[in-house]
Design an enzyme around this catalytic site. Structure first.
Site, PDB file in Angstrom:
ATOM      1  CD  GLU B 199      -3.211  -0.719   2.025  1.00  0.00           C
ATOM      2  OE1 GLU B 199      -4.105   0.102   1.745  1.00  0.00           O
ATOM      3  OE2 GLU B 199      -3.190  -1.317   3.109  1.00  0.00           O
ATOM      4  CG  HIS B 215       8.822 -27.599   7.728  1.00  0.00           C
ATOM      5  ND1 HIS B 215       9.106 -28.875   8.117  1.00  0.00           N
ATOM      6  CD2 HIS B 215       9.039 -26.823   8.825  1.00  0.00           C
ATOM      7  CE1 HIS B 215       9.460 -28.893   9.398  1.00  0.00           C
ATOM      8  NE2 HIS B 215       9.426 -27.655   9.845  1.00  0.00           N
ATOM      9  CE  LYS B 304     -12.533  -0.604   0.410  1.00  0.00           C
ATOM     10  NZ  LYS B 304     -11.885   0.272   1.394  1.00  0.00           N
TER      11      LYS B 304
END
Lengths: 309, 309
Positions: B199, B215, B304
């Site tokens: 951001e 892992h 949005k």
């Protein structure tokens, strides 16, 4: 040769779905699952789709304080010798939790009273079926019909994965960095893909999920340097119109193309396991194209030895 | 100009620690926290360090089935208009959960009976203090001494962040892709850094954690193509000899150098918030070096709007 050995492991996934050992889940107030890497993924997928009780994942040495007699504690370690998982197991046992161990042997099998023993001889990440089926079956989440469907669908992917190879070629040609975005119920599967890119193909990769990534990654997708270095996957059902709109809008606004990967089959088991298996083959083919041995995990083994010094 | 406005937000973080609104936590059997992006981080940090009860994070529209009258449901949305969080809030309210809302206004403030209202006018990600303090204080996890120490330490970082700028220069010069590895209790902070790179700096980044990355990532760290394109951070206390050994061994075996970032102060609050703030400044300086406006979140806003069409 290494490839042949690995293919043998890949095609065993469908057989693993028939593994029918279960454990007693009665009386649990919450569930804590401890597992690292390839063994932890089983717990992560379960956590995403089972929500009748709080499921808490542990991928470290320590356990949460709330663990008590009413906690169902499930330790998953393919080797049975994962030091983080053994540490967490001991701590939970001390607190009197209901203990379950899913393992092929090792110290975990010895410590557990009634371990669920799974077959040895596979790479932990190739044994996902053995590790997840006890969870799904114990909680009544996988009936015989679903297992039959998933068996057939995984078999089809084993028989025909040229499409996966083409995708791997695109990644290899551009030396791309894979980014995998998962939509519910494939968020944990997206992480599974990331780890398969790491372990099979020896390539750095990362995963995130919709809608969360719309609050952060979205800003980088539009503006970042080296954008063409990345290859974006989106694992989605394309059955949720609100989510479909979100994915499409993200592509448009940020000028990014996602390679959409669809699940196969009707049942949830088929759909999740097929999404897993498509990633298994893309990363396996990518290893071949990059001349990497998918079975080689030298550095992980070296690290384990070094930590014991 | 944009930079000045953003610095004003950054330096307000220490003041936010004094925010002293609390909510009633009595009688909860489990805790569900809903929050997306910058608002969700407060819940993630809390989840990592509070473990007296199961804490479950929701960053989607739906909630887990176990939510009931004994669930403490905390919705965090800076704007109060985050559609995922509002959807989750409504579902939890229907199930009779104990409802808490932390917001600066919007629909969430209207729907909640006694919302915890935080000041408006900041970027959500710059309001982390306002969003996390009600959680920490309600559960007795931040006393006045700790707040005082954290206040001073954040103030020092505000006053002197040349070291952070030098790191940002290294990232900018090489057009590096930041990778942030967190060690407990900084796993959520590592994710916070990732989102701040996204951001603030508009750069793709990813985070993972020790020991989990041993892992999977470990195999890629040694062998991946484009390795020199990445910049590896490690957020660690360097107080746990087992973990220190692990980090060092990972560097040696994979031939990778991690930029170690240490927390500052004695109390947990200081250490976590200083680790957050160091990332705030590195990503802020990086934005400047890349000629990006850290306040600009155009694509998130466009998205949005598009979803409302």
């Amino acid at each position: 040769m290494a490839n042949e050995a690995y293919v043998k492991e890949l095609v065993s996934l469908k057989e693993q779905l028939k593994f029918d050992r279960v454990f007693d889940v009665a009386g649990a107030k919450n569930i804590v699952i401890a597992g690292m890497g390839g063994s932890g993924i089983a717990g992560m997928i379960f956590q995403e789709i089972y929500s009748e009780l709080p499921v808490y994942m542990v991928n470290d040495y320590h356990i949460p304080n709330f663990v008590d007699k009413e906690t169902l504690f499930v330790a998953i370690s393919y080797s049975g010798n994962t030091e983080e998982t053994l540490s967490a197991y001991d701590k939970a046992a001390e607190k009197g939790a209901k203990m379950v161990a899913i393992t092929s042997g090792g110290a975990l099998a010895s410590e557990s009273k009634e371990p669920i023993i799974i077959p040895q001889g596979l790479q932990p990440r190739a044994a996902l079926g053995y590790m997840i089926m006890p969870l799904l079956k114990s909680f009544g989440m996988a009936g015989n019909d679903e297992i039959g469907e998933a068996y057939d669908i995984l078999g089809k992917i084993d028989a025909q994965n040229e499409g996966e190879k083409l995708i791997a070629e695109e990644v290899a040609m551009g030396k791309k960095i894979p980014v995998i975005y998962g939509v519910y119920p494939y968020k944990a599967v997206a992480y599974r893909w990331k780890t398969q890119f790491n372990e099979n193909s020896k390539v750095i990769a990362y995963s995130s999920s919709f809608p969360e990534l719309n609050h952060n990654d979205t800003m980088a997708l539009k503006n970042t340097y080296k954008k063409s270095d990345f290859y974006f996957f989106c694992l989605s059902d394309n059955r949720d119109s609100r989510m479909d709109k979100r994915i499409k809008a993200t592509e448009e606004i940020t000028g990014t193309m996602f390679r959409q990967i669809g699940a196969r089959g009707k049942s949830r088991l088929s759909r999740i396991m097929s999404m897993v298996h498509i990633g298994d083959y893309i990363t396996f083919h990518l290893a071949g194209l990059l001349d990497k041995d998918p079975l080689n995990v030298t550095e992980i083994e070296e690290l384990k030895l070094k930590l014991k010094e």
